[in-house]
Scaffold this motif. Sequence first.
Motif, mmCIF file in Angstrom:
data_model
loop_
_atom_site.group_PDB
_atom_site.id
_atom_site.type_symbol
_atom_site.label_atom_id
_atom_site.label_comp_id
_atom_site.label_asym_id
_atom_site.label_seq_id
_atom_site.Cartn_x
_atom_site.Cartn_y
_atom_site.Cartn_z
ATOM 1 N N ARG A 140 0.838 -1.196 0.000
ATOM 2 C CA ARG A 140 0.000 0.000 0.000
ATOM 3 C C ARG A 140 0.874 1.248 0.000
ATOM 4 O O ARG A 140 2.019 1.201 0.439
ATOM 5 C CB ARG A 140 -0.888 0.033 1.240
ATOM 6 C CG ARG A 140 -2.284 -0.533 1.069
ATOM 7 C CD ARG A 140 -2.298 -1.989 0.881
ATOM 8 N NE ARG A 140 -3.645 -2.530 0.926
ATOM 9 C CZ ARG A 140 -3.917 -3.813 0.829
ATOM 10 N NH1 ARG A 140 -2.941 -4.680 0.687
ATOM 11 N NH2 ARG A 140 -5.160 -4.240 0.864
ATOM 12 N N SER B 232 -4.251 1.745 4.211
ATOM 13 C CA SER B 232 -4.069 0.317 4.464
ATOM 14 C C SER B 232 -5.366 -0.459 4.273
ATOM 15 O O SER B 232 -5.339 -1.677 4.075
ATOM 16 C CB SER B 232 -3.540 0.096 5.889
ATOM 17 O OG SER B 232 -4.541 0.397 6.857
ATOM 18 N N LEU B 233 -6.505 0.242 4.332
ATOM 19 C CA LEU B 233 -7.798 -0.419 4.158
ATOM 20 C C LEU B 233 -8.286 -0.389 2.717
ATOM 21 O O LEU B 233 -9.253 -1.075 2.380
ATOM 22 C CB LEU B 233 -8.851 0.251 5.058
ATOM 23 C CG LEU B 233 -8.580 0.184 6.558
ATOM 24 C CD1 LEU B 233 -9.635 0.970 7.316
ATOM 25 C CD2 LEU B 233 -8.539 -1.257 7.046
ATOM 26 N N VAL B 234 -7.640 0.418 1.880
ATOM 27 C CA VAL B 234 -8.059 0.493 0.488
ATOM 28 C C VAL B 234 -7.702 -0.812 -0.215
ATOM 29 O O VAL B 234 -6.551 -1.253 -0.189
ATOM 30 C CB VAL B 234 -7.387 1.682 -0.219
ATOM 31 C CG1 VAL B 234 -7.711 1.662 -1.707
ATOM 32 C CG2 VAL B 234 -7.852 2.992 0.393
ATOM 33 N N ASP B 235 -8.710 -1.440 -0.813
ATOM 34 C CA ASP B 235 -8.485 -2.705 -1.505
ATOM 35 C C ASP B 235 -7.957 -2.397 -2.901
ATOM 36 O O ASP B 235 -8.676 -1.880 -3.754
ATOM 37 C CB ASP B 235 -9.793 -3.486 -1.592
ATOM 38 C CG ASP B 235 -9.563 -4.918 -2.056
ATOM 39 O OD1 ASP B 235 -8.419 -5.246 -2.411
ATOM 40 O OD2 ASP B 235 -10.529 -5.704 -2.059
ATOM 41 N N LEU B 236 -6.702 -2.714 -3.128
ATOM 42 C CA LEU B 236 -6.072 -2.442 -4.417
ATOM 43 C C LEU B 236 -6.234 -3.594 -5.398
ATOM 44 O O LEU B 236 -5.596 -3.602 -6.442
ATOM 45 C CB LEU B 236 -4.587 -2.121 -4.215
ATOM 46 C CG LEU B 236 -4.312 -0.823 -3.456
ATOM 47 C CD1 LEU B 236 -2.825 -0.610 -3.275
ATOM 48 C CD2 LEU B 236 -4.928 0.365 -4.166
ATOM 49 N N ARG B 237 -7.083 -4.554 -5.052
ATOM 50 C CA ARG B 237 -7.452 -5.590 -6.015
ATOM 51 C C ARG B 237 -8.780 -5.158 -6.628
ATOM 52 O O ARG B 237 -9.824 -5.225 -6.006
ATOM 53 C CB ARG B 237 -7.531 -6.949 -5.357
ATOM 54 C CG ARG B 237 -6.163 -7.498 -5.062
ATOM 55 C CD ARG B 237 -6.089 -8.809 -4.332
ATOM 56 N NE ARG B 237 -7.171 -9.730 -4.517
ATOM 57 C CZ ARG B 237 -7.064 -11.033 -4.210
ATOM 58 N NH1 ARG B 237 -5.916 -11.500 -3.768
ATOM 59 N NH2 ARG B 237 -8.071 -11.836 -4.337
ATOM 60 N N GLU C 280 -9.948 -10.423 -10.540
ATOM 61 C CA GLU C 280 -9.533 -9.126 -10.022
ATOM 62 C C GLU C 280 -8.140 -8.787 -10.542
ATOM 63 O O GLU C 280 -7.306 -9.676 -10.740
ATOM 64 C CB GLU C 280 -9.529 -9.127 -8.488
ATOM 65 C CG GLU C 280 -10.898 -9.363 -7.877
ATOM 66 C CD GLU C 280 -10.838 -9.472 -6.367
ATOM 67 O OE1 GLU C 280 -11.888 -9.317 -5.733
ATOM 68 O OE2 GLU C 280 -9.740 -9.721 -5.826
ATOM 69 N N ASP D 299 -4.782 -7.082 -9.527
ATOM 70 C CA ASP D 299 -4.053 -6.752 -8.306
ATOM 71 C C ASP D 299 -3.138 -5.559 -8.567
ATOM 72 O O ASP D 299 -2.135 -5.673 -9.266
ATOM 73 C CB ASP D 299 -3.230 -7.961 -7.846
ATOM 74 C CG ASP D 299 -2.675 -7.775 -6.441
ATOM 75 O OD1 ASP D 299 -2.653 -6.627 -5.966
ATOM 76 O OD2 ASP D 299 -2.283 -8.777 -5.825
ATOM 77 N N ARG E 106 -1.589 -3.765 -6.152
ATOM 78 C CA ARG E 106 -0.696 -3.453 -5.038
ATOM 79 C C ARG E 106 0.644 -2.940 -5.571
ATOM 80 O O ARG E 106 1.060 -3.276 -6.676
ATOM 81 C CB ARG E 106 -0.487 -4.690 -4.169
ATOM 82 C CG ARG E 106 -1.699 -5.052 -3.308
ATOM 83 C CD ARG E 106 -1.418 -6.317 -2.532
ATOM 84 N NE ARG E 106 -1.160 -7.446 -3.420
ATOM 85 C CZ ARG E 106 -0.614 -8.592 -3.024
ATOM 86 N NH1 ARG E 106 -0.245 -8.749 -1.784
ATOM 87 N NH2 ARG E 106 -0.433 -9.572 -3.892
ATOM 88 N N ALA F 35 -10.243 -14.553 -7.472
ATOM 89 C CA ALA F 35 -10.687 -14.266 -6.109
ATOM 90 C C ALA F 35 -11.244 -15.503 -5.419
ATOM 91 O O ALA F 35 -11.242 -15.585 -4.190
ATOM 92 C CB ALA F 35 -11.747 -13.152 -6.128
ATOM 93 N N ASN G 116 -13.696 1.147 -2.741
ATOM 94 C CA ASN G 116 -14.163 0.881 -1.374
ATOM 95 C C ASN G 116 -15.495 1.557 -1.095
ATOM 96 O O ASN G 116 -15.853 1.807 0.047
ATOM 97 C CB ASN G 116 -13.146 1.337 -0.331
ATOM 98 C CG ASN G 116 -11.934 0.442 -0.309
ATOM 99 O OD1 ASN G 116 -11.659 -0.262 -1.275
ATOM 100 N ND2 ASN G 116 -11.197 0.462 0.773
#
Length: 492
Positions: free
Chosen positions: A95, A159-164, A186, A188, A190, A212, A424
């Motif tokens: 992240r 850190s909570l943001v889903d980068l997938r 998905e 990815d 990251r 996933a 998100n």
Amino acid sequence: MKVPVMEGTRRGFRYELSNFEIVEMDIASAKLDFVAGTGLRADLSGLEFHVWLDYLIDGEDWYNPVRTSGQLDVHVRPKSSAAGLLGIGVSAAGRPHIGPVEDVEVTLDLSIAIYGTILRPLVNTVLWVFQRPVERLIVSAIKRQLETFYIGDLNNYLSLVDLRVPLRLAAPRGNELAQEALSFMELDLRLCAASVDEEMLQLDVYGAMVDAEDPNATIPGEAGTLPDAPPAGDDHPHMLALALGEKQGNAALHILRKKGLLHKTVTQEDLPDDVPFKLSTNTFRPFVPAWWLMGRKPMHVNAFASEDPVVDMKVNNTLRLQSAVSFEIITVEHNGEEKYAFTVSAQVDGQADAHVIGGGGEPYKLQVVISSLAVSKLRVPKSHVGIVTVGLLRPFLKTLVNNVIVPKANGFLSGGIEVPETFNDKLGVDWDGLTLKVGRDSAVGSADFTVNVSGLVQQMLSPSARAMARGQTSRPRVAAAPAQAEELIAEV
């Protein structure tokens, strides 16, 4: 935010400041600028808030009997601002990571109202005693809050943001298969590394296609090498550019084949009216001598990719496709029982075009259109009906592929893959002028965009969501005049 008691002496007076509290913070605008080799410069302008604190003042000597206490309401006015240099890097989880915060500069424009003292002649003295300590205290608090927000809150948010990013196929209503076709896939995004120059932030992303439903699945092949040049070239005409290579396309096709989605059963109902043959054993008699001795039976064809297809990116938004394909010929007995006959293996080569649709108020989508497919290298690896004259099957399979399978695939992909506009379900992004340019070995998507950064910062610093006085134990106050029992003595 907890602030320790501040004590000191100044020109014959001892003072004490306690129960420090900030309320009703407002930020008019927030701006980020790139700083080459370091990170970002954050500028917060139009800072406005109230600071409440208790004060005590006492003469140091016996001949200075002054002793008084009360409250101060410090109004930090909108001309105030704060700026700092933010380092930017990548966390172990891939992240973005902000920090440290350095070279913080704070400019204050404030007024002070005094409540509680009965010594009116000493108002100017009280203000003179407290002004510098209060300014130092507020500057220190703002610096701490910048660190708390950027290093603490913002990193927690990142850190909570889903980068997938899930791939969504924009399928028509009622077509549940198409709507769910890519629900398990998905991309990815990251991070591997981050670097900053004077004009852009360059992020190297992992870029893998992920199943996933099977996070431990491995994709064959080696990872691609990172290019030295930015994705959109040195001129980078748009605010954002994302480059994906052939590996991403090949990984997606691998997942689709593994899921059984690169499979089509062709029946008589699938054939267009202008196709000059029927799916029956009578049609195949010239290719299968044993069928001359049997009556007519209906049949269907199971077409599927027997190996992972390969995509090759070319100039002018062109994709070259190649795949090993198997055609299983199945006959249907009079009692409805299906019976395997033989398999034809072939190599299918073709071309597709990729482009962007949407815009002008409609969501952007990436659309792929297959133009045509050629069938070659035919052979019969398995047969339960004896000899099959495979060379004569080429026109039949070519018609089956281009008149049935290609239109079905294009109809499946006609809605395009949606470009996400929210992440998100919180951070909204408005895309402008999204373009796609496919060249040799890579596809680059470029766009301008807007994100409500000021709104995000205000939300995270609002009293309800993220009060600067978080965790302090003093009695609650509001940014208004106190009760009548406490008289307003002076305001400067």
